[in-house]
Design a protein around this motif. Structure first.
Motif, short mmCIF file in Angstrom:
data_model
loop_
_atom_site.label_atom_id
_atom_site.label_comp_id
_atom_site.label_asym_id
_atom_site.label_seq_id
_atom_site.Cartn_x
_atom_site.Cartn_y
_atom_site.Cartn_z
N GLN A 25 -68.80 45.01 6.60
CA GLN A 25 -68.39 46.34 7.06
C GLN A 25 -66.89 46.38 7.33
N ASN A 29 -64.16 48.85 5.32
CA ASN A 29 -63.22 49.72 6.00
C ASN A 29 -61.77 49.35 5.71
N ASP A 32 -61.03 50.19 2.04
CA ASP A 32 -61.46 51.54 1.65
C ASP A 32 -62.33 51.46 0.40
N ARG A 57 -59.05 53.24 10.06
CA ARG A 57 -60.46 53.00 9.74
C ARG A 57 -61.01 51.81 10.51
N SER A 61 -63.88 52.05 13.30
CA SER A 61 -65.14 51.33 13.13
C SER A 61 -65.49 50.53 14.38
#
Length: 192
Positions: A25, A29, A32, A57, A61
């Motif tokens: 994850q 992020n 991108d 991002r 997150s």
């Protein structure tokens, strides 16, 4: 506790599973990999596509409880893998907080969010690890090899420090959004 070798292997497996979900994850992020449109601004506003929006991002997150709980499991189980007999009050609090938080993540995601979530592409894989595989593995490893027997009343109160910090952090974020007249389209205490 089971043999040191068995414990070390299980701690390593648990850490690996957690790092796959959290690390995947994080990379999605950072780079991108799966761009998405953000109809509503996030904590830092709208994150730009590509490298210019990477910091935004990543920071956004980390406002999700899922990511906090998985990161705590990553850190505590990696530490146990490196030294299976590790102890100490700070480490014990970290380990027990991770166990508590990841259990909450698995249960609450399954009951409240999964019926409405529709993760796509690589997010479906990381979601599977972060919301199902890591919580189940973490509880199973704790049941099989521990470490257990560290839940004094004082310790029980200390394990709430990280979840309460997250709640305070998220509450402040949403208070700011309410004051800025931005439409909020998600639950105050979302787990993603």
């Amino acid at each position: 506790m089971a043999s040191n070798t068995t414990a070390k292997r299980l701690f390593g497996l648990n850490a690996l599973v957690a790092w796959i979900g959290f690390g995947g994850q994080f990379l999605i992020n950072l780079f991108d990999i799966i761009p998405y449109s953000q109809p509503d601004p996030t904590l830092l506003g709208h994150s730009a596509a590509g490298w210019p929006g990477a910091i935004g991002r990543i920071f956004d997150s980390m406002t999700y409880f899922t990511n906090w709980s998985n990161l705590v499991v990553c850190i505590s189980l990696t530490a146990l893998f490196l030294a299976p007999s590790r102890a100490g009050s700070i480490f014990t609090t970290l380990r027990n907080s991770g166990l508590f938080m990841i259990t909450m993540t698995g249960i609450l995601y399954h009951l409240l969010i999964a019926p409405y979530a529709n993760p796509e592409s690589w997010n479906a894989l990381t979601s599977l690890f972060e919301h199902y595989i890591t919580p189940v593995t973490t509880v199973a490893v704790w049941v099989i090899v521990g470490p257990r027997g560290r839940f004094t009343m004082r310790e029980t109160l200390r394990i709430y420090a990280l979840p309460l910090t997250w709640i305070a952090f998220r509450s402040e974020e949403h208070t700011s959004e309410l004051q800025s007249h931005v439409r909020i389209s998600y639950a105050v205490f979302c787990l993603k």
